[in-house]
Write a protein that holds these residues in place. Structure first.
Motif, mmCIF file in Angstrom:
data_model
loop_
_atom_site.group_PDB
_atom_site.id
_atom_site.type_symbol
_atom_site.label_atom_id
_atom_site.label_comp_id
_atom_site.label_asym_id
_atom_site.label_seq_id
_atom_site.Cartn_x
_atom_site.Cartn_y
_atom_site.Cartn_z
ATOM 1 N N GLY A 111 0.701 -1.183 -0.084
ATOM 2 C CA GLY A 111 -0.094 0.069 0.135
ATOM 3 C C GLY A 111 0.716 1.282 0.098
ATOM 4 N N SER A 112 0.223 2.517 0.271
ATOM 5 C CA SER A 112 0.989 3.817 0.072
ATOM 6 C C SER A 112 0.252 4.588 1.061
ATOM 7 N N LEU A 113 1.151 5.577 1.551
ATOM 8 C CA LEU A 113 0.717 6.519 2.385
ATOM 9 C C LEU A 113 1.577 7.762 2.130
ATOM 10 N N ARG A 114 0.970 9.038 2.330
ATOM 11 C CA ARG A 114 1.649 10.124 2.090
ATOM 12 C C ARG A 114 1.982 11.175 3.570
ATOM 13 N N LEU A 115 3.042 11.162 4.131
ATOM 14 C CA LEU A 115 3.307 12.020 5.145
ATOM 15 C C LEU A 115 3.558 13.455 4.803
ATOM 16 N N SER A 116 3.315 14.233 5.740
ATOM 17 C CA SER A 116 3.483 15.821 5.542
ATOM 18 C C SER A 116 4.008 16.327 6.730
ATOM 19 N N CYS A 117 4.664 17.391 6.566
ATOM 20 C CA CYS A 117 5.531 17.955 7.375
ATOM 21 C C CYS A 117 5.349 19.441 7.528
ATOM 22 N N ALA A 118 5.115 20.264 8.604
ATOM 23 C CA ALA A 118 4.643 21.537 8.450
ATOM 24 C C ALA A 118 5.720 22.225 9.413
ATOM 25 N N ALA A 119 6.913 23.037 8.528
ATOM 26 C CA ALA A 119 7.770 23.584 9.481
ATOM 27 C C ALA A 119 7.637 24.957 9.463
ATOM 28 N N SER A 120 7.603 25.617 10.800
ATOM 29 C CA SER A 120 7.446 27.072 10.751
ATOM 30 C C SER A 120 8.217 27.506 11.955
ATOM 31 N N GLY A 121 8.413 28.792 12.174
ATOM 32 C CA GLY A 121 8.898 29.460 13.179
ATOM 33 C C GLY A 121 10.186 30.295 13.029
ATOM 34 N N ARG A 122 10.976 29.680 11.612
ATOM 35 C CA ARG A 122 12.005 30.345 11.275
ATOM 36 C C ARG A 122 12.038 30.118 9.828
ATOM 37 N N THR A 123 13.232 30.691 9.124
ATOM 38 C CA THR A 123 12.975 30.687 7.628
ATOM 39 C C THR A 123 13.727 29.191 7.238
ATOM 40 N N PHE A 124 12.954 28.389 6.840
ATOM 41 C CA PHE A 124 13.389 27.135 6.303
ATOM 42 C C PHE A 124 13.365 26.767 4.935
ATOM 43 N N SER A 125 12.959 28.021 4.380
ATOM 44 C CA SER A 125 12.825 27.984 2.848
ATOM 45 C C SER A 125 14.173 27.994 2.136
ATOM 46 N N GLY A 126 15.260 28.126 2.852
ATOM 47 C CA GLY A 126 16.495 28.303 2.215
ATOM 48 C C GLY A 126 17.425 27.028 2.757
ATOM 49 N N TYR A 127 16.796 25.997 3.054
ATOM 50 C CA TYR A 127 17.634 25.021 3.832
ATOM 51 C C TYR A 127 17.127 23.695 3.384
ATOM 52 N N THR A 128 17.961 22.628 3.345
ATOM 53 C CA THR A 128 17.675 21.387 3.131
ATOM 54 C C THR A 128 16.827 20.974 4.331
ATOM 55 N N MET A 129 15.878 20.000 3.767
ATOM 56 C CA MET A 129 14.881 19.303 4.825
ATOM 57 C C MET A 129 14.980 17.846 4.572
ATOM 58 N N ALA A 130 14.593 17.139 5.547
ATOM 59 C CA ALA A 130 14.792 15.532 5.517
ATOM 60 C C ALA A 130 13.892 14.921 6.468
ATOM 61 N N TRP A 131 13.681 13.481 5.914
ATOM 62 C CA TRP A 131 12.785 12.482 6.780
ATOM 63 C C TRP A 131 13.652 11.599 7.398
ATOM 64 N N PHE A 132 13.595 11.188 8.541
ATOM 65 C CA PHE A 132 14.471 9.988 9.175
ATOM 66 C C PHE A 132 13.183 9.187 9.840
#
Length: 128
Positions: free
Chosen positions: A16-37
């Motif tokens: 099967g399939s799933l879609r995970l979401s992450c909402a990141a706020s509180g500082r500027t993350f738009s210029g940074y690498t993001m990851a899942w562990f």
């Protein structure tokens, strides 16, 4: 206040399939690498996937390559990071965490210690 909030986990049958979401706020993350562990009970935290600041580059653990897809988008002061998980296997069962660094890092950064901010995690359980 920095917040990373994951959602989308659940129980799914193998294949099967799933879609995970992450909402990141509180500082500027738009210029940074993001990851899942992910972390399964009794096991170490494991890198899953990462995405560059502009989404142009992605990097995957061998165990999920070809099955998972990471993506991102920005809206106002929040960066959203997604993990589309297909062809799920029982060995994918774990708590999944969204992570962000406090400074620019290479997209292929897989060590958990290189990431400063973490979400609370969302549980994914794959039944056989």
């Amino acid at each position: 206040q920095v917040q990373l909030v994951e959602s989308g986990g659940g129980l799914v049958q193998a294949g099967g399939s799933l879609r995970l979401s992450c909402a990141a706020s509180g500082r500027t993350f738009s210029g940074y690498t993001m990851a899942w562990f992910r972390q399964a009970p009794g096991k170490e935290c494991e890198f899953v996937a990462s995405i560059s600041w502009n989404g142009a580059a992605t990097y995957y653990a061998d165990s999920v390559k070809g099955r998972f897809v990471i993506s991102r988008e920005s809206a106002k002061n929040t960066v959203y990071v997604y993990l589309q998980m297909n062809s799920l296997k029982p060995e994918d069962t774990a708590a999944y965490y969204c992570a962000a660094p406090s400074m620019p890092i290479a997209t292929r950064t897989t060590r958990p210690t290189q990431y400063t901010y973490w979400g609370q995690g969302t549980q994914v359980t794959v039944s056989s």
